[in-house]
Write a protein that holds these residues in place. Structure first.
Motif, PDB file in Angstrom:
ATOM      1  N   GLU A  27       0.681  -1.284   0.159  1.00 36.01           N
ATOM      2  CA  GLU A  27      -0.214  -0.150   0.015  1.00 36.01           C
ATOM      3  C   GLU A  27       1.041   1.400  -0.320  1.00 36.01           C
ATOM      4  O   GLU A  27       0.788   2.085  -0.625  1.00 36.01           O
ATOM      5  CB  GLU A  27      -0.934   0.188   1.007  1.00 36.01           C
ATOM      6  CG  GLU A  27      -1.848  -0.947   0.815  1.00 36.01           C
ATOM      7  CD  GLU A  27      -3.238  -0.606  -0.304  1.00 36.01           C
ATOM      8  OE1 GLU A  27      -3.547   0.033  -0.238  1.00 36.01           O
ATOM      9  OE2 GLU A  27      -3.423  -2.344  -0.552  1.00 36.01           O
ATOM     10  N   LYS A  30       2.095   1.874  -3.910  1.00 34.46           N
ATOM     11  CA  LYS A  30       1.196   2.392  -4.394  1.00 34.46           C
ATOM     12  C   LYS A  30       0.953   3.342  -4.386  1.00 34.46           C
ATOM     13  O   LYS A  30       1.027   4.506  -5.253  1.00 34.46           O
ATOM     14  CB  LYS A  30       0.306   1.235  -4.241  1.00 34.46           C
ATOM     15  CG  LYS A  30      -1.089   1.645  -5.305  1.00 34.46           C
ATOM     16  CD  LYS A  30      -2.098   0.698  -5.523  1.00 34.46           C
ATOM     17  CE  LYS A  30      -2.925   1.183  -4.441  1.00 34.46           C
ATOM     18  NZ  LYS A  30      -4.566   0.180  -4.214  1.00 34.46           N
ATOM     19  N   PHE A  31       1.027   4.271  -2.823  1.00 35.35           N
ATOM     20  CA  PHE A  31       0.475   5.205  -2.576  1.00 35.35           C
ATOM     21  C   PHE A  31       1.457   6.332  -3.029  1.00 35.35           C
ATOM     22  O   PHE A  31       1.180   7.144  -3.632  1.00 35.35           O
ATOM     23  CB  PHE A  31       0.122   5.463  -1.303  1.00 35.35           C
ATOM     24  CG  PHE A  31       0.251   7.418  -1.140  1.00 35.35           C
ATOM     25  CD1 PHE A  31      -1.010   7.585  -0.897  1.00 35.35           C
ATOM     26  CD2 PHE A  31       1.212   7.776  -0.219  1.00 35.35           C
ATOM     27  CE1 PHE A  31      -0.618   9.446  -0.654  1.00 35.35           C
ATOM     28  CE2 PHE A  31       1.259   8.843   0.160  1.00 35.35           C
ATOM     29  CZ  PHE A  31       0.405  10.084  -0.210  1.00 35.35           C
ATOM     30  N   GLU A  33       3.861   5.429  -5.431  1.00 35.13           N
ATOM     31  CA  GLU A  33       3.824   5.627  -6.964  1.00 35.13           C
ATOM     32  C   GLU A  33       2.725   6.511  -7.842  1.00 35.13           C
ATOM     33  O   GLU A  33       3.042   7.362  -8.761  1.00 35.13           O
ATOM     34  CB  GLU A  33       3.945   4.219  -7.508  1.00 35.13           C
ATOM     35  CG  GLU A  33       4.730   3.607  -7.584  1.00 35.13           C
ATOM     36  CD  GLU A  33       4.756   1.508  -8.151  1.00 35.13           C
ATOM     37  OE1 GLU A  33       3.551   1.597  -7.827  1.00 35.13           O
ATOM     38  OE2 GLU A  33       5.299   1.415  -7.588  1.00 35.13           O
ATOM     39  N   GLU A  34       1.327   6.562  -6.715  1.00 34.41           N
ATOM     40  CA  GLU A  34       0.734   7.042  -7.853  1.00 34.41           C
ATOM     41  C   GLU A  34       0.485   9.063  -7.299  1.00 34.41           C
ATOM     42  O   GLU A  34       0.678   9.947  -7.981  1.00 34.41           O
ATOM     43  CB  GLU A  34      -0.759   6.763  -6.579  1.00 34.41           C
ATOM     44  CG  GLU A  34      -1.631   5.460  -7.654  1.00 34.41           C
ATOM     45  CD  GLU A  34      -2.060   4.974  -6.540  1.00 34.41           C
ATOM     46  OE1 GLU A  34      -2.794   5.836  -5.503  1.00 34.41           O
ATOM     47  OE2 GLU A  34      -3.085   4.097  -7.083  1.00 34.41           O
ATOM     48  N   LEU A  35       1.402   8.920  -6.104  1.00 37.63           N
ATOM     49  CA  LEU A  35       2.163  10.439  -5.879  1.00 37.63           C
ATOM     50  C   LEU A  35       3.066  11.314  -6.968  1.00 37.63           C
ATOM     51  O   LEU A  35       2.683  11.994  -7.130  1.00 37.63           O
ATOM     52  CB  LEU A  35       2.825  10.570  -4.203  1.00 37.63           C
ATOM     53  CG  LEU A  35       3.137  11.798  -3.883  1.00 37.63           C
ATOM     54  CD1 LEU A  35       1.963  13.181  -4.214  1.00 37.63           C
ATOM     55  CD2 LEU A  35       3.331  11.847  -2.629  1.00 37.63           C
ATOM     56  N   TYR A  36       3.717   9.741  -7.154  1.00 37.25           N
ATOM     57  CA  TYR A  36       5.134  10.103  -8.209  1.00 37.25           C
ATOM     58  C   TYR A  36       4.144  10.800  -9.537  1.00 37.25           C
ATOM     59  O   TYR A  36       4.599  11.474 -10.385  1.00 37.25           O
ATOM     60  CB  TYR A  36       5.676   9.017  -8.500  1.00 37.25           C
ATOM     61  CG  TYR A  36       6.802   9.697  -9.915  1.00 37.25           C
ATOM     62  CD1 TYR A  36       8.083  10.290  -9.778  1.00 37.25           C
ATOM     63  CD2 TYR A  36       6.437   8.357 -10.811  1.00 37.25           C
ATOM     64  CE1 TYR A  36       8.954  10.213 -11.275  1.00 37.25           C
ATOM     65  CE2 TYR A  36       7.179   8.725 -12.523  1.00 37.25           C
ATOM     66  CZ  TYR A  36       8.588   9.947 -12.275  1.00 37.25           C
ATOM     67  OH  TYR A  36       8.793   9.635 -13.386  1.00 37.25           O
ATOM     68  N   ILE A  37       3.263  10.251  -9.952  1.00 41.70           N
ATOM     69  CA  ILE A  37       2.695   9.715 -11.499  1.00 41.70           C
ATOM     70  C   ILE A  37       1.982  11.772 -11.366  1.00 41.70           C
ATOM     71  O   ILE A  37       2.233  12.439 -12.140  1.00 41.70           O
ATOM     72  CB  ILE A  37       1.615   8.948 -11.678  1.00 41.70           C
ATOM     73  CG1 ILE A  37       2.017   7.729 -11.835  1.00 41.70           C
ATOM     74  CG2 ILE A  37       0.718   9.443 -12.193  1.00 41.70           C
ATOM     75  CD1 ILE A  37       1.647   6.437 -12.167  1.00 41.70           C
ATOM     76  N   LYS A  38       1.194  11.914 -10.156  1.00 43.96           N
ATOM     77  CA  LYS A  38       0.824  13.503  -9.539  1.00 43.96           C
ATOM     78  C   LYS A  38       1.522  14.425 -10.255  1.00 43.96           C
ATOM     79  O   LYS A  38       0.985  15.569 -10.120  1.00 43.96           O
ATOM     80  CB  LYS A  38      -0.352  13.193  -8.756  1.00 43.96           C
ATOM     81  CG  LYS A  38      -1.612  12.600  -8.304  1.00 43.96           C
ATOM     82  CD  LYS A  38      -2.421  12.225  -6.850  1.00 43.96           C
ATOM     83  CE  LYS A  38      -3.765  11.092  -7.327  1.00 43.96           C
ATOM     84  NZ  LYS A  38      -3.767  11.130  -5.769  1.00 43.96           N
TER      85      LYS A  38
END
Length: 74
Positions: A27, A30-31, A33-38
């Motif tokens: 988790e 995943k968090f 990685e999503e923060l990086y994308i944003k």
């Protein structure tokens, strides 16, 4: 390439999450990685805004005129 990070959380929180079958490591990964994308998306948008700020908009009716000229040329 990857790196290791460690995070301290309250032991009760860890136990409760594990009790509910939550894979904390997965988790957190995943968090992040999503923060990086944003963050990267925001960076690109800001770059595009900077590059486009000096471009003046098309004159009114340009698209209509352009389409009409294209249709008539065939």
């Amino acid at each position: 390439m990857s790196t290791v990070i460690s995070v301290r959380i309250n032991e009760k929180i860890k136990e409760e999450l594990e009790k509910h079958g939550i894979n904390i490591s997965q988790e957190v990964k995943k968090f992040l990685e999503e923060l990086y994308i944003k963050v990267k998306a925001k960076e690109y948008v800001n770059k595009w805004i900077e590059e486009l700020k000096d471009i003046k908009p098309s004159e009114e009716g340009f698209s209509t005129k352009s389409i009409r000229e294209d249709r008539e040329s065939h």
